[in-house]
Design a protein around this motif. Structure first.
Motif, short mmCIF file in Angstrom:
data_model
loop_
_atom_site.label_atom_id
_atom_site.label_comp_id
_atom_site.label_asym_id
_atom_site.label_seq_id
_atom_site.Cartn_x
_atom_site.Cartn_y
_atom_site.Cartn_z
N LEU A 185 3.27 16.66 -5.76
CA LEU A 185 3.30 15.24 -5.40
C LEU A 185 2.21 14.51 -6.15
O LEU A 185 1.04 14.62 -5.83
CB LEU A 185 3.07 15.10 -3.89
N GLN A 186 2.56 13.81 -7.18
CA GLN A 186 1.57 13.12 -7.98
C GLN A 186 1.72 11.62 -7.83
O GLN A 186 2.79 11.11 -7.60
CB GLN A 186 1.77 13.48 -9.45
N ASN A 187 0.56 10.94 -7.99
CA ASN A 187 0.60 9.49 -7.99
C ASN A 187 1.05 9.03 -9.36
O ASN A 187 0.36 9.23 -10.34
CB ASN A 187 -0.80 8.92 -7.76
N VAL A 243 3.22 23.77 0.34
CA VAL A 243 4.10 23.19 -0.68
C VAL A 243 4.63 21.81 -0.27
O VAL A 243 4.58 20.87 -1.06
CB VAL A 243 5.29 24.15 -0.94
N ALA A 244 5.09 21.69 0.97
CA ALA A 244 5.84 20.48 1.32
C ALA A 244 5.09 19.50 2.20
O ALA A 244 5.55 18.38 2.39
CB ALA A 244 7.15 20.88 2.01
N ALA A 245 3.94 19.90 2.74
CA ALA A 245 3.28 18.99 3.69
C ALA A 245 1.86 18.62 3.31
O ALA A 245 1.48 17.44 3.38
CB ALA A 245 3.29 19.63 5.08
N GLN A 246 1.06 19.58 2.91
CA GLN A 246 -0.37 19.30 2.71
C GLN A 246 -0.64 18.14 1.74
O GLN A 246 -1.49 17.28 2.04
CB GLN A 246 -1.11 20.54 2.28
N PRO A 247 0.04 18.08 0.59
CA PRO A 247 -0.25 16.96 -0.31
C PRO A 247 -0.02 15.60 0.36
O PRO A 247 -0.78 14.66 0.13
CB PRO A 247 0.74 17.16 -1.46
N ASN A 302 0.76 5.82 3.36
CA ASN A 302 1.71 6.26 4.38
C ASN A 302 2.46 7.47 3.85
O ASN A 302 2.73 7.56 2.65
CB ASN A 302 2.73 5.16 4.69
N GLY A 303 2.80 8.39 4.78
CA GLY A 303 3.52 9.59 4.35
C GLY A 303 4.59 9.98 5.36
O GLY A 303 4.47 9.71 6.54
N THR A 304 5.67 10.57 4.86
CA THR A 304 6.73 11.07 5.75
C THR A 304 7.07 12.50 5.35
O THR A 304 7.24 12.79 4.15
CB THR A 304 8.01 10.21 5.64
N THR A 364 7.24 10.42 0.48
CA THR A 364 8.15 11.19 1.34
C THR A 364 8.43 12.59 0.80
O THR A 364 8.72 12.76 -0.38
CB THR A 364 9.48 10.42 1.52
N SER A 365 8.30 13.56 1.71
CA SER A 365 8.66 14.94 1.39
C SER A 365 9.80 15.35 2.31
O SER A 365 9.68 15.29 3.53
CB SER A 365 7.45 15.85 1.63
#
Ligand SMILES: Nc1ncnc2c1ncn2[C@@H]1O[C@H](COP(=O)(O)OP(=O)(O)OP(=O)(O)O)[C@@H](O)[C@H]1O
Length: 514
Positions: free
Chosen positions: A35-37, A107-111, A121-123, A329-330
């Motif tokens: 997940l990169q900006n 892999v799917a949550a920590q970033p 904001n994150g989902t 979003t992940s």
């Protein structure tokens, strides 16, 4: 007070600020390869295939038809009736039966969680047919009742991660709150306050979506369950570097990150499940909202489609920002590996492929300094009135003893998204500043009552910071608009913002002089 905030349970109210870097500060939020900006940010998709259950293993007619290759991030599905024809799908990440809960979290949550701690904001959302492992992936699961051994999913891990980070970060003050809701048959229920049902979805001033009036209803597996964790991070600057006592710090502003953890109800084919009565109605309601979700994803994935039907269901309305809005979003696609579920598995994988085309535009959520200053002035007036033994209510219209906490809590939905990911002032922020500066003219009105206890030096410092942040930024913005775009319209709107800000600026200057 924003009605969406009253349900919130305050969990911690942060560590006291300090200048020295904490000895055991967790590593600063990293941007993983996953997940990169970047300008072309989009929904990231991970597939998790669960192991065969004991019941499936014991059946002789069950043959695996889904094969995962975590190294290549691919899932291969054998075509029906064929041993040689396969369809291959490629995702951002793929995890097989041997993947642990910790692997999935990393892999799917920590970033996403780390970005929320930075003010984005994150989902994190789990999607898949019923029984595919969504709740196992997200929630806290007791896998062995006899010995009560637990395998924590993403929700408890995220909460633990946030608390650990906040308690080790001595440079900022944190306020963390949580709500837990479910959407059951198109009604929203507050799982922390079972008495409230059918809560309303509202749109905040800044375009964010929140639920009005939400606080253990039994969580139904025929419902979508959503945990929302709001992290408010107060940043400070030093007035005097030679003196690091608490009194010499002033707040620069508040970063607000909202984390949505979504356990979607599983889709169910009624012909296959044979559900009847209430179960059938529940399943139809779930399927309807998942269809609406699919339509929104398809619309978002196709740039030629301008109308996205978010209003078709409560679920899509609530997740509006998570589907290509101001949120990173992940999506986790949970699948079952055996032949019984091949049709559902294929449908889930195709959903994931479409979701990878959905772009997102997460921006830093930063509450303005002048709002913080306004709060400080109100608090100071209040404490001065208390000292004088006055009736504080008569002086501070609308300021109650909890105002500090309320104001902090409110900032979650009221904050302006000032800077985009490149650090530029966004156009939405300009509009919000304009709205707010015209809506809040009471700086002058209250001026007689407002006694500034925090000292001239602090006010000057705040004023400087305020000017730097807004007036200079917007001045630059105006020039850029004139030179680069040559658009008179935009230049005019920037000029209007500058004008209304200069009114506030004048007020602060007067305050310093008196
Ligand atoms: N990765 C996994 N490892 C071991 N067991 C798993 C895994 N994923 C799921 N299971 C088991 O599979 C069963 C179904 O999982 P779960 O209840 O999480 O599915 P679900 O997708 O949430 O279903 P529903 O939509 O009906 O709520 C449970 O018994 C769960 O313990």
């Amino acid at each position: 007070m924003n009605p969406g905030q009253c349900f919130k349970r305050s969990i911690i109210h942060g560590a006291p600020p300090s200048d020295k870097p904490p000895p055991d500060m967790p590593p600063s939020p990293h941007k993983s390869h996953f997940l990169q900006n970047s300008d072309n940010e989009r929904v990231k998709v991970t597939v998790r295939s669960r192991p065969l259950t004991k019941a499936e293993e014991s059946r002789e007619d069950v043959i695996p038809v889904v094969f995962v290759n975590p190294d290549k991030s691919t899932v291969t599905v054998r075509r029906k009736g064929s041993f040689v024809d396969y369809t291959e799908f490629k995702f951002d990440a793929v995890l097989g039966a041997s993947a642990t809960q910790a692997d999935v979290y990393a892999v799917a949550a920590q970033p996403i969680v780390l970005d929320v701690l930075e003010g984005y904001n994150g989902t994190i959302m789990a999607y898949g047919q019923t029984g595919a492992g969504k709740t196992y992936t997200l929630a806290d699961v007791v896998i062995n009742d006899a010995i009560q051994s637990r395998v924590e999913g993403i929700i408890p891990r995220s909460a633990a991660n946030i608390f650990e980070y906040a308690s080790n970060d001595k440079n900022h003050e944190y306020h963390i709150s949580m709500s837990y809701i479910q959407i059951y048959m198109e009604t929203i229920q507050d799982l922390l306050n079972p008495e409230t049902t059918n809560l309303q979805i509202r749109e905040a001033e800044d375009g964010g979506i929140f639920i009005a009036g939400v606080h253990e209803n039994a969580h139904s597996s025929r419902s979508h369950a959503i945990v929302i964790i709001t992290v408010e991070k107060k940043t400070f600057s030093l007035l005097d570097s030679t003196n690091s006592s608490e009194g010499r710090r002033i707040s620069k502003g508040i970063l607000v990150g909202k984390l949505f953890l979504v356990d979607l109800a599983g889709s169910e084919r009624l012909k296959k499940s044979g559900s009847e009565g209430l179960r059938a109605v529940e399943a139809m309601s779930v399927n309807m909202s998942l269809t609406a979700l699919g339509k929104c994803i398809s619309a978002r994935a196709d740039p030629s489609i301008t109308h996205v039907p978010f209003r078709d269901s409560k679920l899509t309305r609530l997740l509006q920002e998570s589907l290509g809005g101001n949120t990173k979003t992940s999506l986790i696609i949970n699948i079952a590996p055996c032949c019984d579920h091949i049709q559902e598995t294929l449908s889930s994988l195709k959903f994931g492929i479409r979701a990878m085309k959905v772009g997102s535009r997460a921006i830093l959520n930063f509450e303005e300094e002048f709002r913080v200053l306004n709060r400080h002035l109100q608090e100071n007036t209040q404490s001065k009135d208390k000292q004088a033994g006055n009736d504080t209510k008569s002086h501070n219209q609308g300021v109650n003893p909890e105002s500090h906490i309320d104001a902090q809590t409110n900032s979650g939905s009221k904050c302006s998204n000032i800077l985009d990911h490149k650090g530029k002032v966004s156009r939405r922020a300009e509009r919000n500043i304009l709205k707010k500066s015209t809506k809040e003219p009471d700086f002058g009105q209250d001026s007689k009552d407002v006694s500034v206890n925090c000292g001239e030096e602090e006010i000057r410092e705040l004023q400087r910071a305020y000017k730097k942040h807004y007036v200079d930024e917007l001045q630059n913005e105006k020039q850029k608009v004139e030179v680069v775009a040559g658009s008179q319209l935009m230049a005019n709107s920037a000029a209007k913002v500058l004008k209304s800000l200069s009114v506030l600026d004048e007020f602060f200057t007067k305050k310093c002089e008196t």
